[in-house]
Design a protein around this motif. Structure first.
Motif, PDB file in Angstrom:
ATOM      1  N   VAL A  61       0.850  -1.181   0.000  1.00 39.24           N
ATOM      2  CA  VAL A  61       0.000   0.000   0.000  1.00 39.24           C
ATOM      3  C   VAL A  61       0.887   1.233   0.000  1.00 39.24           C
ATOM      4  CG1 VAL A  61      -1.617   1.388   1.373  1.00 39.24           C
ATOM      5  CG2 VAL A  61      -1.993  -1.069   1.111  1.00 39.24           C
ATOM      6  N   LEU A  62       0.568   2.198  -0.867  1.00 43.59           N
ATOM      7  CA  LEU A  62       1.223   3.503  -0.822  1.00 43.59           C
ATOM      8  C   LEU A  62       0.295   4.468  -0.099  1.00 43.59           C
ATOM      9  CD1 LEU A  62       3.352   5.648  -1.654  1.00 43.59           C
ATOM     10  CD2 LEU A  62       2.001   5.992  -3.740  1.00 43.59           C
ATOM     11  N   ALA A  63       0.745   4.986   1.035  1.00 41.00           N
ATOM     12  CA  ALA A  63       0.031   6.048   1.750  1.00 41.00           C
ATOM     13  C   ALA A  63       0.809   7.329   1.486  1.00 41.00           C
ATOM     14  CB  ALA A  63      -0.039   5.747   3.246  1.00 41.00           C
ATOM     15  N   ALA A  64       0.271   8.186   0.622  1.00 45.46           N
ATOM     16  CA  ALA A  64       1.066   9.306   0.128  1.00 45.46           C
ATOM     17  C   ALA A  64       0.292  10.608   0.147  1.00 45.46           C
ATOM     18  CB  ALA A  64       1.534   9.022  -1.300  1.00 45.46           C
ATOM     19  N   ARG A  65       1.030  11.683   0.221  1.00 42.36           N
ATOM     20  CA  ARG A  65       0.459  13.013   0.073  1.00 42.36           C
ATOM     21  C   ARG A  65       0.102  13.235  -1.395  1.00 42.36           C
ATOM     22  NH1 ARG A  65       1.059  15.619   4.674  1.00 42.36           N
ATOM     23  NH2 ARG A  65       0.353  17.552   3.700  1.00 42.36           N
ATOM     24  N   LEU A  94       4.490   1.807   1.859  1.00 40.05           N
ATOM     25  CA  LEU A  94       5.395   2.916   1.563  1.00 40.05           C
ATOM     26  C   LEU A  94       4.643   4.189   1.915  1.00 40.05           C
ATOM     27  CD1 LEU A  94       7.893   4.283   0.292  1.00 40.05           C
ATOM     28  CD2 LEU A  94       6.783   4.026  -1.948  1.00 40.05           C
ATOM     29  N   ILE A  95       5.225   5.019   2.800  1.00 37.91           N
ATOM     30  CA  ILE A  95       4.502   6.180   3.318  1.00 37.91           C
ATOM     31  C   ILE A  95       5.281   7.464   3.038  1.00 37.91           C
ATOM     32  CG2 ILE A  95       3.429   7.239   5.335  1.00 37.91           C
ATOM     33  CD1 ILE A  95       3.342   4.522   6.671  1.00 37.91           C
ATOM     34  N   HIS A  96       4.621   8.413   2.406  1.00 45.82           N
ATOM     35  CA  HIS A  96       5.155   9.748   2.174  1.00 45.82           C
ATOM     36  C   HIS A  96       4.251  10.733   2.917  1.00 45.82           C
ATOM     37  CE1 HIS A  96       5.230  13.566  -0.243  1.00 45.82           C
ATOM     38  NE2 HIS A  96       6.514  13.386  -0.041  1.00 45.82           N
ATOM     39  N   SER A  97       4.776  11.443   3.920  1.00 48.45           N
ATOM     40  CA  SER A  97       6.185  11.631   4.247  1.00 48.45           C
ATOM     41  C   SER A  97       6.509  11.068   5.629  1.00 48.45           C
ATOM     42  CB  SER A  97       6.482  13.130   4.242  1.00 48.45           C
ATOM     43  OG  SER A  97       5.628  13.756   5.204  1.00 48.45           O
ATOM     44  N   ASP A  98       7.691  11.423   6.180  1.00 50.93           N
ATOM     45  CA  ASP A  98       8.142  10.872   7.466  1.00 50.93           C
ATOM     46  C   ASP A  98       7.160  11.116   8.610  1.00 50.93           C
ATOM     47  OD1 ASP A  98      10.409  10.241   6.113  1.00 50.93           O
ATOM     48  OD2 ASP A  98      11.777  11.325   7.425  1.00 50.93           O
ATOM     49  N   MET A  99       6.695  12.347   8.755  1.00 50.31           N
ATOM     50  CA  MET A  99       5.804  12.660   9.865  1.00 50.31           C
ATOM     51  C   MET A  99       4.531  11.825   9.784  1.00 50.31           C
ATOM     52  SD  MET A  99       7.443  14.813  11.734  1.00 50.31           S
ATOM     53  CE  MET A  99       6.247  15.638  12.787  1.00 50.31           C
ATOM     54  N   ASP A 100       3.985  11.707   8.581  1.00 53.18           N
ATOM     55  CA  ASP A 100       2.815  10.854   8.402  1.00 53.18           C
ATOM     56  C   ASP A 100       3.171   9.400   8.701  1.00 53.18           C
ATOM     57  OD1 ASP A 100       1.166  12.965   7.639  1.00 53.18           O
ATOM     58  OD2 ASP A 100       1.780  12.807   5.547  1.00 53.18           O
TER      59      ASP A 100
END
Length: 362
Positions: A201-205, A267-273
Motif C-alpha cells: 500500500v502507498l500512503a502518500a500526500r 510505503l509512506i510519504h512523508s516521514d511525519m505521516d
C-alpha cells in the motif's frame, strides 16, 4: 612606473584583509587589470597562505562577519511554509554561499495565492542578486497550467530547487536541481520485493510536485512488476491533499487499507505521516515489521520513532549546494560579460537507508 606583480598582490591581500571578502571582478576593476590577472594573483596568495580562494572571491583568513559584504552580496531562497523537507536544502545553500562570500536570505511563502510572487518582490526590494525558488504548486493546475511568465521577466537569475516544470512551461528554460523521485520509488519497491512482498500500500500526500511524482511512479512501477492488482494508494492523512476539506472519512484509514488489500508492506510519504501511521498500525495489533514492513519517504525524522524506519533519502543538503552553485554560475557569467550559457537541469539520485521497520514478508 607600472606596478609589479608583488606590489599588486600586496594590495589585493590588504583589500581582502580589510573587507573580509572581495569579489575577483571588483578587485580587477579597482586595480585596472584583467579578471584573469587577479585570479592568478589570488591563486598565488592562497598558495602562500595569505588569503583563501572562494567561488569568484578572495576571502580573508580571519573569520568573516555575519552581515553581508559591502555591496549587498546576498541571494534569496524562497520556500513554502511548514516544509521541513527543505530545511537541509536551505542549510546546504547557506554553507555553499558562505564559502563564496555571499549571504542567503530565507523567505517563507505561505500557502495563499500569490504568496510566492510577493516573497520574490520583497527579496528583490531587499537587494537580492539571485533567487533559489521552490514553488508550492499544491495542485496539478498550479504546476502545469498557471502563468509563470512573470518569473521569466525578472532581471536576476532564478534556480528552481526540487522542482522541474513541464516542457511547455515558460520557465522550463530555467536552471533547476531536483531529486530523481522515480528512482526513489524504485529503490523502495526493489527493497520490498527482494524481501518477498507482493502486496504493498502507498500512503502518500497529493499536495506537491514531489507527492504527485511518487504517486504516479508507484502506479507505473507496480504495474510494470505485475503487482498492480495487489497494490493500492490512499492519502497519508486527511490534510495531505490539495483540498483538505474534500478528504473523506476513510482517506487516512491505513489499517483498513492494509487489511482489505492483504498488504504486507506500506510505503509512506512523508516521514511525519509515517510515524503517525506506524503508531496506528501497532495500536491495531499489526506488528511492524513482523506483520507489515514500512518504508518512509524523505528521511527527515524517520529514525526517531519507536521503530526506526527504513527510508528513501533524497540528497536534501546537496539540493541546496548544487542550486547555489548553479546560481553562482549565472552570476559569474553576467558579471564577466559571457555569452548566454546553456541551461542545466540537474537530477540527484536518492538513497535507501535500511533500518528496523522492514523484514521478509510473513
Amino acid at each position: 612606473m607600472r606596478e609589479s606583480a608583488r606590489q599588486r598582490q600586496a594590495r589585493i591581500a590588504e583589500l581582502v584583509r580589510v573587507r573580509g571578502v572581495a569579489r575577483i571582478a571588483d578587485l580587477a576593476d579597482e586595480l585596472g587589470v584583467s579578471v584573469v590577472t587577479v585570479r592568478r594573483d589570488v591563486e598565488e596568495l592562497a598558495h602562500r597562505g595569505e588569503v583563501r580562494r572562494g567561488h569568484g572571491v578572495a576571502r580573508s583568513l580571519r573569520p568573516v562577519p555575519e552581515q553581508s559584504p559591502a555591496g549587498g552580496d546576498a541571494v534569496a531562497m524562497i520556500v513554502p511554509e511548514r516544509n521541513t523537507y527543505l530545511t537541509d536544502a536551505v542549510q546546504g545553500a547557506r554553507e555553499a554561499a558562505e564559502k563564496a562570500g555571499l549571504r542567503v536570505e530565507l523567505h517563507i511563502a505561505p500557502g495563499d495565492g500569490g504568496a510566492e510572487r510577493e516573497a520574490v518582490r520583497q527579496a528583490l526590494d531587499g537587494g537580492a542578486r539571485g533567487l533559489l525558488l521552490s514553488p508550492h504548486w499544491r495542485t496539478r493546475a498550479e504546476e502545469l497550467d498557471a502563468d509563470h511568465s512573470w518569473l521569466t521577466e525578472l532581471d536576476v537569475p532564478v534556480v528552481l530547487v526540487e522542482r522541474r516544470p513541464a516542457r511547455t512551461s515558460a520557465i522550463y528554460p530555467m536552471d533547476s536541481v531536483r531529486s530523481d523521485h522515480a528512482y526513489g520509488v524504485h529503490l523502495a519497491l526493489e527493497h520490498l520485493t527482494a524481501l518477498g512482498h507482493r502486496r504493498v500500500v502507498l500512503a502518500a500526500r497529493d499536495d506537491s510536485p514531489t507527492a504527485r511524482v511518487i504517486r504516479g511512479e508507484f502506479a507505473g512501477q507496480t504495474g510494470a512488476r505485475g503487482l498492480a492488482e495487489g497494490c493500492r494508494t490512499i492519502l497519508s492523512s486527511r490534510a495531505a491533499g490539495p483540498d483538505p476539506s474534500a478528504a473523506g472519512p476513510g482517506a487516512a484509514d491505513l489499517v483498513a487499507a492494509v487489511r482489505e488489500a492483504g498488504a504486507t508492506a506500506v510505503l509512506i510519504h512523508s516521514d511525519m505521516d509515517a510515524l503517525v501511521l506506524v503508531q496506528r498500525l501497532q495500536a491495531a495489533g499489526i506488528d511492524v515489521p513482523g506483520r507489515c514492513s514500512v518504508v518512509a519517504y524523505n528521511d527527515v525524522v524517520a529514525d526517531m520513532g519507536p521503530v526506526p524506519l527504513t527510508a528513501v533519502a533524497p540528497p536534501k543538503t546537496e539540493l541546496g549546494r548544487i542550486g547555489l552553485g548553479l546560481l553562482l554560475r549565472r552570476l559569474d557569467a553576467a558579471r564577466e560579460g559571457l555569452r548566454p550559457i546553456a541551461t542545466r537541469h540537474v537530477e540527484l539520485l536518492p538513497g535507501l537507508v535500511v533500518r528496523g521497520s522492514t523484514a521478509p514478508a510473513p
